[in-house]
Scaffold this active site. Structure first.
Site, PDB file in Angstrom:
ATOM      1  N   HIS A  84       1.813   4.664  -2.756  1.00 45.48           N
ATOM      2  CA  HIS A  84       1.926   6.108  -2.514  1.00 45.48           C
ATOM      3  C   HIS A  84       3.327   6.595  -2.910  1.00 45.48           C
ATOM      4  O   HIS A  84       3.492   7.630  -3.539  1.00 45.48           O
ATOM      5  CB  HIS A  84       1.738   6.424  -1.026  1.00 45.48           C
ATOM      6  CG  HIS A  84       0.317   6.352  -0.543  1.00 45.48           C
ATOM      7  ND1 HIS A  84      -0.681   7.111  -1.085  1.00 45.48           N
ATOM      8  CD2 HIS A  84      -0.260   5.620   0.459  1.00 45.48           C
ATOM      9  CE1 HIS A  84      -1.829   6.862  -0.430  1.00 45.48           C
ATOM     10  NE2 HIS A  84      -1.588   5.956   0.500  1.00 45.48           N
ATOM     11  N   HIS A 124       0.829  -1.205   0.000  1.00 47.53           N
ATOM     12  CA  HIS A 124       0.000   0.000   0.000  1.00 47.53           C
ATOM     13  C   HIS A 124       0.870   1.265   0.000  1.00 47.53           C
ATOM     14  O   HIS A 124       0.734   2.131  -0.870  1.00 47.53           O
ATOM     15  CB  HIS A 124      -0.915  -0.021   1.228  1.00 47.53           C
ATOM     16  CG  HIS A 124      -1.786   1.189   1.361  1.00 47.53           C
ATOM     17  ND1 HIS A 124      -3.110   1.182   1.001  1.00 47.53           N
ATOM     18  CD2 HIS A 124      -1.533   2.445   1.793  1.00 47.53           C
ATOM     19  CE1 HIS A 124      -3.631   2.378   1.198  1.00 47.53           C
ATOM     20  NE2 HIS A 124      -2.691   3.169   1.686  1.00 47.53           N
ATOM     21  N   GLU A 125       1.763   1.354   0.968  1.00 46.30           N
ATOM     22  CA  GLU A 125       2.573   2.571   1.091  1.00 46.30           C
ATOM     23  C   GLU A 125       3.489   2.731  -0.113  1.00 46.30           C
ATOM     24  O   GLU A 125       3.772   3.851  -0.545  1.00 46.30           O
ATOM     25  CB  GLU A 125       3.365   2.576   2.405  1.00 46.30           C
ATOM     26  CG  GLU A 125       2.498   2.556   3.676  1.00 46.30           C
ATOM     27  CD  GLU A 125       1.436   3.666   3.739  1.00 46.30           C
ATOM     28  OE1 GLU A 125       1.671   4.764   3.188  1.00 46.30           O
ATOM     29  OE2 GLU A 125       0.357   3.415   4.328  1.00 46.30           O
ATOM     30  N   GLU A 154      -4.541   7.934  -2.924  1.00 47.41           N
ATOM     31  CA  GLU A 154      -5.024   6.661  -2.396  1.00 47.41           C
ATOM     32  C   GLU A 154      -5.375   5.688  -3.526  1.00 47.41           C
ATOM     33  O   GLU A 154      -5.341   4.481  -3.344  1.00 47.41           O
ATOM     34  CB  GLU A 154      -6.219   6.913  -1.467  1.00 47.41           C
ATOM     35  CG  GLU A 154      -6.607   5.759  -0.578  1.00 47.41           C
ATOM     36  CD  GLU A 154      -5.569   5.396   0.486  1.00 47.41           C
ATOM     37  OE1 GLU A 154      -4.584   6.137   0.677  1.00 47.41           O
ATOM     38  OE2 GLU A 154      -5.753   4.338   1.124  1.00 47.41           O
TER      39      GLU A 154
HETATM   40 CO    CO Z   1      -2.947   5.275   1.949  1.00 45.72          CO
END
Ligand code: CO
Length: 505
Positions: A273, A269-270, A299
């Protein structure tokens, strides 16, 4: 007065550098800072936010913006500019317009309180005691109401705060989008609940050595294209990504020995980003446009990698055998199909960041409703834990047993991030919509993913999304990439296609 865009760029760059310094202070606070340094850190953050505020509200900047053709009321920019230059003028004009409405003293007080409040939140969460955090949340809410009222808004206070995270979007648009698919989502959750297929995911909660989790996570990061010479991976209470420079985007995760999903999916997830932040081209490097255009778009990057790619069977075709190499005991006798089903099991749960991608949006809707009521003084801080539990009962049919797995689980409110939560669901919606286009534009995508070729996805994202930084607004970008504005239909049909197989619907 004859000024060049170069002067504006220089002024913008200094603001951006100061923001990066503030981000470094924040990163350190979340990772390595000794507990007792919180008083120092709060003062440092307050000082630097005050300096940033002075820079942004400098009358010299206002004059430069004026002479470059910016209308500080409508935020239109007159003149013969490239898309990029026009966007930069507008971006800085928007910052200026908002900042001049806020007294420096309020900005400093807010920064100080956010820092302290965040530390108290960690304390409260550790002790599962909302009363430690409650007085600070009251102060934060007062500060945010004061801020929103000074900034002004069309319909409700929430508009003024939402605009920091999802520029140009209005609360009523969120309400409209959410109410549109909330019902469908609820029905879909019911459909899964009543399916005869039950998924055994017990092996995900066996013993997973943390050092090995980290090594495996780094292997995935390398395959995704995360550049360790421009970033690093650390541990924090709440996973996050932060940019401390144009060549310095750091990510964090947290590991649980007895829950495989927490650490690894946090990393994927990170990284999503991080790749966005590391993907801004030279054209906008060194300017304030080298930034995500909205938190919803940000996101969309993390959620696409985490869920659409990272929980797909194609992805694990390559990575599951590697994972088994790290954890032969825990995954003994587990097949790829069983693993794929397990990481996609749908079950209403209490912790947002660990929720499956179907029920996840319910966690967001709950937070959105609560923070709106808090801000509009329809709900008091003292009533919040009970209201929280009540909402969980209504939307997910479960209730937390303590504050730490309930109202205290998220960092956002303590850090003053009120108005942030809806961007998570927007991110899910954008992600599914972008992915729908990506699939059409890359024939044979699945076969490439099965071979572990993740670069093909990154290249597409670089070209379609990352390259633009903040040049286009979220809604313009969405239309440019997919041909229409945000449409929850793509998310629902993505869920439908995927879970039809997993739950034999
Ligand atoms: Co996030």
């Amino acid at each position: 007065m004859n000024v060049s865009i170069g002067e504006l760029k220089q002024m913008g760059r200094e603001i951006h550098r100061l923001e990066q310094i503030s981000a470094l202070l924040g990163w350190d606070q979340e990772t390595y800072m000794p507990v007792k340094a919180i008083g120092d850190r709060a003062e440092q953050q307050s000082l630097i936010q005050g300096i940033i505020h002075s820079k942004i509200t400098d009358s010299g900047l206002g004059k430069v913006l004026n002479s470059l053709g910016a209308d500080l009321e409508s935020l239109d920019v007159k003149g013969d500019y490239s898309d990029t230059d026009r966007a930069l003028i507008r971006h800085i004009a928007r910052m200026y317009k908002k900042a001049v409405k806020l007294p420096k003293d309020l900005v400093e007080r807010t920064a100080r309180e956010e820092s302290i409040s965040q530390a108290r939140w960690i304390d409260a969460r550790r002790n599962s005691d909302f009363s430690i955090f409650a007085p600070h949340l009251k102060i934060i809410l007062d500060l945010k109401r004061e801020t929103a009222d000074l900034l002004g808004y069309d319909d409700e206070r929430y508009d003024a705060l939402l605009d920091d995270y999802e520029p140009w979007m209005k609360t009523r648009e969120i309400v409209e989008v959410f109410s549109k698919f909330q019902k469908e989502l609820k029905e879909f959750i019911e459909k899964i609940k009543s399916s005869n297929t039950s998924i055994d995911d017990s092996f995900l909660y066996r013993d997973y050595d943390i050092e090995k989790q980290e090594a495996f996570g780094k292997e995935i990061l390398n395959s995704m294209g995360y550049d360790f010479s421009r970033g690093r991976l650390d541990v924090s209470a709440h996973p996050f990504t932060t940019s401390l420079g144009y060549d310095d985007t750091r990510i964090t995760t947290r590991y649980k020995k007895n829950n495989f999903k927490t650490g690894i999916f946090g990393i994927i997830h990170e990284c999503g980003h991080g790749l966005y932040e590391l993907g801004f081209p030279d054209k906008i490097r060194g300017t304030l446009l080298a930034d995500g255009t909205s938190m919803g778009i940000h996101e969309s990057q993390s959620r696409m990698w985490e869920n659409i790619i990272g929980r797909s069977r194609s992805f694990w075709k390559t990575f599951f055998p590697k994972l088994k190499g790290y954890f032969p005991e825990a995954l003994k006798g587990v097949s790829l199909d069983e693993f794929h089903r397990a990481v996609n099991a749908v079950l209403p749960s209490l912790i947002r960041v660990e929720a499956d991608e179907v029920t996840y949006n319910m966690h967001i809707i709950i937070r959105f409703n609560l923070e709106r009521r808090l801000l509009n003084e329809k709900l008091t801080v003292d009533e919040l834990p009970e209201a929280w539990n009540h909402e969980y009962g209504t939307y997910l049919g479960i209730e937390p047993e303590n504050d730490s797995e309930g109202v205290l689980q998220d960092i956002h409110w303590s850090g003053g991030m009120i108005g942030y939560f809806p961007t998570y669901t927007l991110g899910n919606l954008y992600a599914a919509q972008f992915y729908n286009t990506l699939k059409k534009e890359i024939p044979g995508l699945e076969a490439e993913l099965e071979k572990g070729n993740l670069k093909i996805v990154l290249d597409w994202l670089r070209e379609k999304i990352h390259r633009h930084g903040s040049v286009y607004s979220a809604s313009d970008l969405c239309r440019m990439v997919t041909g229409e504005s945000v449409n929850p239909g793509y998310f629902m049909s993505y869920l439908d296609n995927k879970y039809r197989h997993i739950y034999d619907l």
